[in-house]
Scaffold this motif. Structure first.
Motif, PDB file in Angstrom:
ATOM      1  N   GLU A  17     -22.669  33.192  -3.444  1.00 55.08           N
ATOM      2  CA  GLU A  17     -23.525  33.224  -2.257  1.00 55.08           C
ATOM      3  C   GLU A  17     -24.673  34.213  -2.432  1.00 55.08           C
ATOM      4  O   GLU A  17     -25.799  33.960  -1.980  1.00 55.08           O
ATOM      5  CB  GLU A  17     -22.687  33.606  -1.038  1.00 55.08           C
ATOM      6  CG  GLU A  17     -21.720  32.508  -0.606  1.00 55.08           C
ATOM      7  CD  GLU A  17     -20.785  32.955   0.500  1.00 55.08           C
ATOM      8  OE1 GLU A  17     -20.123  32.094   1.097  1.00 55.08           O
ATOM      9  OE2 GLU A  17     -20.718  34.175   0.767  1.00 55.08           O
ATOM     10  N   ASP A 232     -16.303  27.787   7.346  1.00 52.80           N
ATOM     11  CA  ASP A 232     -16.882  27.430   6.043  1.00 52.80           C
ATOM     12  C   ASP A 232     -18.126  28.289   5.813  1.00 52.80           C
ATOM     13  O   ASP A 232     -19.255  27.871   6.075  1.00 52.80           O
ATOM     14  CB  ASP A 232     -17.235  25.939   6.017  1.00 52.80           C
ATOM     15  CG  ASP A 232     -17.596  25.459   4.606  1.00 52.80           C
ATOM     16  OD1 ASP A 232     -17.776  26.322   3.714  1.00 52.80           O
ATOM     17  OD2 ASP A 232     -17.713  24.237   4.398  1.00 52.80           O
ATOM     18  N   TYR A 234     -19.432  29.318   3.026  1.00 51.28           N
ATOM     19  CA  TYR A 234     -20.248  28.871   1.896  1.00 51.28           C
ATOM     20  C   TYR A 234     -21.331  27.887   2.361  1.00 51.28           C
ATOM     21  O   TYR A 234     -22.500  28.027   1.993  1.00 51.28           O
ATOM     22  CB  TYR A 234     -19.359  28.215   0.848  1.00 51.28           C
ATOM     23  CG  TYR A 234     -20.104  27.624  -0.323  1.00 51.28           C
ATOM     24  CD1 TYR A 234     -20.636  28.450  -1.324  1.00 51.28           C
ATOM     25  CD2 TYR A 234     -20.302  26.250  -0.436  1.00 51.28           C
ATOM     26  CE1 TYR A 234     -21.325  27.911  -2.396  1.00 51.28           C
ATOM     27  CE2 TYR A 234     -20.989  25.709  -1.505  1.00 51.28           C
ATOM     28  CZ  TYR A 234     -21.492  26.543  -2.474  1.00 51.28           C
ATOM     29  OH  TYR A 234     -22.184  26.013  -3.532  1.00 51.28           O
ATOM     30  N   ARG A 235     -20.925  26.923   3.173  1.00 49.19           N
ATOM     31  CA  ARG A 235     -21.893  25.921   3.666  1.00 49.19           C
ATOM     32  C   ARG A 235     -22.980  26.583   4.496  1.00 49.19           C
ATOM     33  O   ARG A 235     -24.159  26.218   4.408  1.00 49.19           O
ATOM     34  CB  ARG A 235     -21.167  24.859   4.486  1.00 49.19           C
ATOM     35  CG  ARG A 235     -22.094  23.775   5.031  1.00 49.19           C
ATOM     36  CD  ARG A 235     -21.308  22.658   5.682  1.00 49.19           C
ATOM     37  NE  ARG A 235     -20.514  21.921   4.692  1.00 49.19           N
ATOM     38  CZ  ARG A 235     -19.764  20.857   4.982  1.00 49.19           C
ATOM     39  NH1 ARG A 235     -19.708  20.416   6.226  1.00 49.19           N
ATOM     40  NH2 ARG A 235     -19.081  20.250   4.038  1.00 49.19           N
ATOM     41  N   LYS A 239     -26.983  26.718   3.529  1.00 45.67           N
ATOM     42  CA  LYS A 239     -27.972  26.211   4.486  1.00 45.67           C
ATOM     43  C   LYS A 239     -29.077  27.245   4.713  1.00 45.67           C
ATOM     44  O   LYS A 239     -30.265  26.920   4.745  1.00 45.67           O
ATOM     45  CB  LYS A 239     -27.286  25.879   5.818  1.00 45.67           C
ATOM     46  CG  LYS A 239     -28.181  25.152   6.801  1.00 45.67           C
ATOM     47  CD  LYS A 239     -27.390  24.709   8.025  1.00 45.67           C
ATOM     48  CE  LYS A 239     -28.293  23.927   8.985  1.00 45.67           C
ATOM     49  NZ  LYS A 239     -27.539  23.450  10.178  1.00 45.67           N
TER      50      LYS A 239
END
Length: 276
Positions: A17, A232, A234-235, A239
């Motif tokens: 990330e 979540d 990571y998502r 984004k």
């Protein structure tokens, strides 16, 4: 054992990330540093140790102003500023000294952005110079970004679009009309001077590393908390990281002029070599 495995996965996720969020910016800083190092090497070989001073009178103050602005944004106390010093015994052309509250997470994170300040001020100054001195090139560049770049897509096709934007800049700048326009030559001098001093010094990188470590720790904590609530993370980070499309687009501007500076410095060196 399960806890250790889960914690290791969290560390790995946080590292990925971190790359998504700041990797592009750090890569741009690295590339600018490489280009500037080689440009300055050829300038010194051509004009001597003081050859770098030709561009320092514009480039160094903008470099230091980048640090200064970020210090104000992140609440650091500025203790001493030297935007330009041409007769420094240690070769330091300028500096910004600052202190911060080590108990403030906000100010610790700020170290990263203060270190990278010259990239922001350099790119901003290049775009501002283009806006005032060669507005037709600025309009062409802006039009390319507005109509062809979107944050909804961040893949290899984006690199193609950005490459096309750089070609648009090149074609709009180096025209017959501009070559006979004094404002174009003023812009070119300013652009070369800025790009010759936009890269980060060793002290800048060391300062940024402190902030980067704090950001990484915050990401680890964020992912641990997200895991507890089955979010979540990571998502969400991916984004947010789509802003890198614009980071790449505007950074290409600085990379373009840094490359021009390198080509010109090599050209000057070759001309001197042939004459010698």
């Amino acid at each position: 054992m399960d806890f250790l495995f889960s914690f290791f996965n969290t560390l790995l996720l946080s590292f990925v990330e971190l790359f998504y969020l700041l990797g592009i910016l750090m890569a741009v800083g690295l590339l600018l540093g490489i280009l500037e190092r080689y440009s300055n090497r050829y300038l010194v070989r051509t004009f001597g140790p003081r050859g770098i001073l030709v561009t320092a009178w514009i480039g160094t103050p903008i470099h230091e102003i980048g640090h200064l602005i970020q210090c104000f944004i992140w609440g650091h106390r500025v203790t001493k500023v030297k935007l330009l010093q041409l007769n420094s015994p240690n070769g330091v052309l300028g500096y910004v000294e600052h202190t911060y509250n080590r108990h403030s997470i906000y100010q610790q994170v700020g170290n990263f952005f203060i270190g990278l300040g010259p990239i922001f001020s350099g790119i901003g100054s290049l775009i501002l110079s283009m806006y005032f001195l060669v507005p037709q090139s600025y309009i062409a560049f802006l039009d390319q970004i507005q109509h062809h770049i979107t944050v909804d897509k961040f893949d290899l096709s984006v690199l193609k679009i950005i490459a096309e934007a750089v070609i648009v800049i090149f074609k709009s700048l180096f025209t017959i009309e501009n070559l006979i326009n004094p404002l174009f030559w003023i812009f070119l001098i300013i652009a070369i001077s800025i790009s010759s001093h936009i890269a980060l010094s060793k002290a800048d990188i060391q300062g940024s590393a402190k902030g980067l470590l704090t950001i990484f720790v915050l990401l680890v904590l964020f992912n641990l908390i997200a895991g507890l609530f089955q979010m979540d993370s990571y998502r969400l980070v991916v984004k947010i990281a789509k802003y890198n499309v614009y980071v790449l687009a505007f950074s290409s501007f600085a990379l373009f002029f840094s490359l021009i500076t390198l080509v010109l410095s090599i050209l000057f060196y070759k001309i001197k070599f042939l004459k010698g």
